[in-house]
Design an enzyme around this catalytic site. Structure first.
Site, PDB file in Angstrom:
ATOM      1  N   GLU A   1      -2.387   4.653  -8.770  1.00 14.17           N
ATOM      2  CA  GLU A   1      -3.832   4.923  -8.922  1.00 14.17           C
ATOM      3  C   GLU A   1      -3.967   6.439  -8.906  1.00 14.17           C
ATOM      4  O   GLU A   1      -3.825   7.061  -7.859  1.00 14.17           O
ATOM      5  CB  GLU A   1      -4.611   4.319  -7.749  1.00 14.17           C
ATOM      6  CG  GLU A   1      -4.447   2.830  -7.567  1.00 14.17           C
ATOM      7  CD  GLU A   1      -5.155   2.026  -8.644  1.00 14.17           C
ATOM      8  OE1 GLU A   1      -5.980   2.588  -9.387  1.00 14.17           O
ATOM      9  OE2 GLU A   1      -4.864   0.823  -8.760  1.00 14.17           O
TER      10      GLU A   1
ATOM     11  N   CYS B   1     -11.839   9.749  -6.920  1.00 14.15           N
ATOM     12  CA  CYS B   1     -11.174   9.671  -8.231  1.00 14.15           C
ATOM     13  C   CYS B   1     -12.148   9.181  -9.298  1.00 14.15           C
ATOM     14  O   CYS B   1     -12.039   9.532 -10.458  1.00 14.15           O
ATOM     15  CB  CYS B   1      -9.976   8.742  -8.133  1.00 14.15           C
ATOM     16  SG  CYS B   1     -10.418   7.196  -7.351  1.00 14.15           S
TER      17      CYS B   1
ATOM     18  N   LYS C   1       2.359   5.753   4.469  1.00 14.27           N
ATOM     19  CA  LYS C   1       2.585   7.210   4.477  1.00 14.27           C
ATOM     20  C   LYS C   1       1.252   7.862   4.103  1.00 14.27           C
ATOM     21  O   LYS C   1       0.936   8.043   2.935  1.00 14.27           O
ATOM     22  CB  LYS C   1       3.688   7.519   3.473  1.00 14.27           C
ATOM     23  CG  LYS C   1       4.157   8.929   3.238  1.00 14.27           C
ATOM     24  CD  LYS C   1       3.316  10.050   3.611  1.00 14.27           C
ATOM     25  CE  LYS C   1       3.491  11.285   2.779  1.00 14.27           C
ATOM     26  NZ  LYS C   1       2.395  12.232   3.115  1.00 14.27           N
TER      27      LYS C   1
ATOM     28  N   GLU D   1      -9.227  17.517 -13.762  1.00 16.28           N
ATOM     29  CA  GLU D   1      -9.884  16.907 -12.603  1.00 16.28           C
ATOM     30  C   GLU D   1     -10.147  17.996 -11.555  1.00 16.28           C
ATOM     31  O   GLU D   1      -9.229  18.663 -11.106  1.00 16.28           O
ATOM     32  CB  GLU D   1      -8.961  15.839 -12.011  1.00 16.28           C
ATOM     33  CG  GLU D   1      -9.619  15.083 -10.891  1.00 16.28           C
ATOM     34  CD  GLU D   1      -8.686  14.083 -10.243  1.00 16.28           C
ATOM     35  OE1 GLU D   1      -7.509  14.404 -10.020  1.00 16.28           O
ATOM     36  OE2 GLU D   1      -9.146  12.972  -9.942  1.00 16.28           O
TER      37      GLU D   1
HETATM   38  P1  NAD Z   1      -1.282  14.172  -3.940  1.00 14.89           P
HETATM   39  O1  NAD Z   1      -0.692  13.549  -5.131  1.00 14.89           O
HETATM   40  O2  NAD Z   1      -1.035  15.620  -3.712  1.00 14.89           O
HETATM   41  O3  NAD Z   1      -0.772  13.461  -2.605  1.00 14.89           O
HETATM   42  C1  NAD Z   1      -0.952  12.084  -2.389  1.00 14.89           C
HETATM   43  C2  NAD Z   1       0.082  11.597  -1.402  1.00 14.89           C
HETATM   44  O4  NAD Z   1       1.378  11.720  -1.975  1.00 14.89           O
HETATM   45  C3  NAD Z   1       0.130  12.362  -0.089  1.00 14.89           C
HETATM   46  O5  NAD Z   1       0.407  11.447   0.942  1.00 14.89           O
HETATM   47  C4  NAD Z   1       1.300  13.304  -0.301  1.00 14.89           C
HETATM   48  O6  NAD Z   1       1.939  13.739   0.888  1.00 14.89           O
HETATM   49  C5  NAD Z   1       2.243  12.456  -1.118  1.00 14.89           C
HETATM   50  N1  NAD Z   1       3.157  13.195  -1.984  1.00 14.89           N
HETATM   51  C6  NAD Z   1       3.028  14.468  -2.439  1.00 14.89           C
HETATM   52  N2  NAD Z   1       4.068  14.770  -3.256  1.00 14.89           N
HETATM   53  C7  NAD Z   1       4.849  13.663  -3.318  1.00 14.89           C
HETATM   54  C8  NAD Z   1       6.042  13.336  -4.023  1.00 14.89           C
HETATM   55  N3  NAD Z   1       6.641  14.220  -4.824  1.00 14.89           N
HETATM   56  N4  NAD Z   1       6.550  12.099  -3.896  1.00 14.89           N
HETATM   57  C9  NAD Z   1       5.940  11.177  -3.114  1.00 14.89           C
HETATM   58  N5  NAD Z   1       4.816  11.429  -2.409  1.00 14.89           N
HETATM   59  C10 NAD Z   1       4.274  12.657  -2.516  1.00 14.89           C
HETATM   60  O7  NAD Z   1      -2.829  13.824  -4.015  1.00 14.89           O
HETATM   61  P2  NAD Z   1      -3.993  14.278  -3.039  1.00 14.89           P
HETATM   62  O8  NAD Z   1      -4.263  15.730  -3.316  1.00 14.89           O
HETATM   63  O9  NAD Z   1      -3.701  13.853  -1.643  1.00 14.89           O
HETATM   64  O10 NAD Z   1      -5.214  13.365  -3.549  1.00 14.89           O
HETATM   65  C11 NAD Z   1      -6.041  13.698  -4.591  1.00 14.89           C
HETATM   66  C12 NAD Z   1      -5.644  12.946  -5.844  1.00 14.89           C
HETATM   67  O11 NAD Z   1      -5.663  11.540  -5.605  1.00 14.89           O
HETATM   68  C13 NAD Z   1      -6.618  13.158  -6.983  1.00 14.89           C
HETATM   69  O12 NAD Z   1      -5.910  13.402  -8.170  1.00 14.89           O
HETATM   70  C14 NAD Z   1      -7.357  11.840  -7.072  1.00 14.89           C
HETATM   71  O13 NAD Z   1      -7.899  11.541  -8.330  1.00 14.89           O
HETATM   72  C15 NAD Z   1      -6.316  10.877  -6.677  1.00 14.89           C
HETATM   73  N6  NAD Z   1      -6.942   9.620  -6.239  1.00 14.89           N
HETATM   74  C16 NAD Z   1      -6.927   8.532  -7.078  1.00 14.89           C
HETATM   75  C17 NAD Z   1      -7.538   7.334  -6.704  1.00 14.89           C
HETATM   76  C18 NAD Z   1      -7.533   6.129  -7.616  1.00 14.89           C
HETATM   77  O14 NAD Z   1      -7.837   5.023  -7.138  1.00 14.89           O
HETATM   78  N7  NAD Z   1      -7.224   6.249  -8.892  1.00 14.89           N
HETATM   79  C19 NAD Z   1      -8.162   7.246  -5.461  1.00 14.89           C
HETATM   80  C20 NAD Z   1      -8.187   8.370  -4.642  1.00 14.89           C
HETATM   81  C21 NAD Z   1      -7.560   9.556  -5.039  1.00 14.89           C
END
Ligand code: NAD
Length: 481
Positions: free
Chosen positions: A250, A284, A176, A384
């Protein structure tokens, strides 16, 4: 303009509702693709397909050698199509070409090759037990159907980090991708089919948060691996508590970089600059808080600001670009809101601080921004930002720097800059983070674990650690009496 569908079982299909959404090039704001906007019915169908494939002889009884060969073939196909897929990642995500070509694409291929090797090395154990006449054997078993939910910053790599170990260990999967950047994940699924991975083993449901929510809530999904924001990670844990499905998280980060008084300042400036601005700060592990010994702070700030100003900001397609666009206008406005809060709360803006204009005005470009005299309680020091914003925070004493670096709920990455060998060994264990870099840019290698503590998440991806994330241990007692 690309049009993509969902992969469910052996079929590429539209969403059950017929809904579609658009994805855009963040460098221009132009629509570049239309993808099927899936929902609960599509998740139900994908889970059925993945469950059937998990139970089928085509996957369950496939030899480890054959499974490894398929994963190796995915790596080869990624490399054979490297130019096209890297260009797609740049188009959809905005990544500078040197990142998509030299890092994202090769790393995704390496990850598949790395886990291809694991398929034939999932060894069990014989444990000595004290009960007489018993043989106690332990096997690693796949968990079942894995829901793999990814964010928009490194769509291809993060999908690869999850999918390759999930398949190597015999699970089936539903990918997804984030709604902002679905294209490279759909392409990866096409390559999995081309590599001979049987129908239903890899499925893709594109769409928004509702798809992720449906996957997490689905009783037929045995494991969720999620990379994304901490707030969504917390929501996932609450939902997954109902059936206690296995969850790997993550999440966000707020990396502190401690620049000691003996540091090589020029190396620290370049390392921290690129550690902060890698993929325009949309990482991240991005370095964000720079604790600089007060005796070196002025020199560090002036060199950092000059170097930040000299970086080429532009579309990812331009090979000279170092700082690309932010992923969307919403995200740009969010980053700008943080910058405004920094100014209002009294941080000193040294350079940047606004959207880039001129020829870049239609894209989502933000100037690399350096603040100094940032206080620990300011919003820019705590939350962040996920953008090109660097906060310099002078310190007087190393213990103070460590305490301040650790005064965050996140714990993904920490960084140390020193020429003192003893400090290079003594400081990392004092830093609250899953990974500590010493005199180093942020590095990711398939063989080395990645993950956080605290609000940065649960579990580790990559390396042999991912094998634990995707397997259950089955214990068998055989009566020899
Ligand atoms: P997000 O949490 O908004 O979305 C991530 C994914 O989750 C998307 O596919 C989204 O459609 C889905 N999603 C959204 N709400 C959901 C829910 N309630 N239940 C299940 N799935 C849901 O994050 P983003 O804005 O896409 O990405 C940025 C974030 O990702 C930052 O906080 C960053 O630090 C984190 N990140 C962490 C790592 C790591 O390895 N620790 C790596 C990359 C990004």
């Amino acid at each position: 303009m690309r049009t993509t569908q969902l992969l469910i079982g052996d079929q590429w299909v539209d969403a059950a509702t017929g809904a579609t959404s658009e994805t855009m090039n963040p460098a221009t704001g132009e629509v570049i693709g239309q993808f099927a906007d899936g929902g609960k019915a599509d998740v139900d169908a994908a889970v059925d397909a993945a469950s059937d494939a998990f139970e089928s002889d085509a996957w369950r009884s496939i030899s480890p050698d054959a499974r490894g060969k398929m994963l190796w073939r995915v790596a080869e196909l990624l490399e054979e199509n490297a130019e096209e897929i890297a260009a797609l990642e740049t188009l959809d995500q905005g990544q500078p070409a040197f990142v998509s070509r030299n890092i994202s694409l090769p790393l995704a291929a390496q990850v598949f090759r790395y886990y291809a090797g694991f398929a034939t090395k999932l060894e069990g154990k014989i444990s000595p037990v004290s009960i007489p006449h018993q043989l106690s054997l332990q096997h690693r078993e796949p968990i079942g159907v894995a829901g793999l939910i990814t964010p928009w910053n490194f769509p291809l790599d993060i999908a690869a980090w999850k999918l390759a170990p999930a398949l190597a260990t015999g699970n089936t999967a539903i990918l997804k991708p984030a709604e902002q950047t679905p294209l490279s994940t759909v392409r990866l699924a096409e390559l999995c089919r081309e590599a001979g991975i049987p129908a239903g083993v890899v499925n893709v449901v594109t769409g928004g948060p509702e798809v992720g929510k449906a996957l997490v809530a689905h009783p037929g999904v045995d494991k969720i691996s999620f990379t994304g924001s901490t707030a969504v990670g917390q929501e996932i844990v609450r939902t997954a508590a109902v059936d206690l499905k296995r969850v790997g998280l993550e999440l966000g980060g707020k990396a502190a970089s401690i620049i000691c008084d003996d540091a090589d300042i020029d190396a620290a400036v370049m390392g921290n600059l690129h550690g902060a601005l890698f993929n325009t700060g949309q990482a991240c592990g991005a370095f964000t808080r720079f604790f600089v010994h007060r005796s070196r702070a002025d020199e560090f700030v002036s060199k950092l600001a000059a170097a930040a100003n000299a970086l080429k900001v532009g579309p990812g397609q331009d090979p000279a670009t170092v700082v690309g666009p932010l992923v969307s206008e919403d995200h740009l406005n969010r980053v700008d809101g943080f910058v405004k809060s920094g100014i209002e709360q009294g941080a000193q803006l040294v350079t940047g601080g606004s959207r880039a204009g001129g020829a870049l005005k239609n894209g989502f470009f933000y100037k690399p921004t350096v603040f100094t005299e940032v206080k620990d309680d300011m919003t820019i020091a705590r939350e962040e930002i996920f953008g090109p914003v660097l906060s310099v925070m002078p310190y007087d004493d190393l213990d103070e720097a460590v305490a301040r670096a650790n005064s965050t709920s996140y714990g993904l990455v920490g960084v140390i800059w020193t020429q003192d060998l003893q400090l290079a060994h003594k400081l990392p264990p004092r830093i609250k983070a899953g990974t500590v870099f010493v005199n180093q840019l942020p590095l990711i290698d398939p063989g080395s674990p990645w993950g956080g503590i605290g609000l940065s998440g649960w579990g580790r991806e990559l390396g042999s650690y991912s094998i634990d994330e995707y397997t259950e241990t089955r214990s068998v007692f055989i009566n020899l009496g």
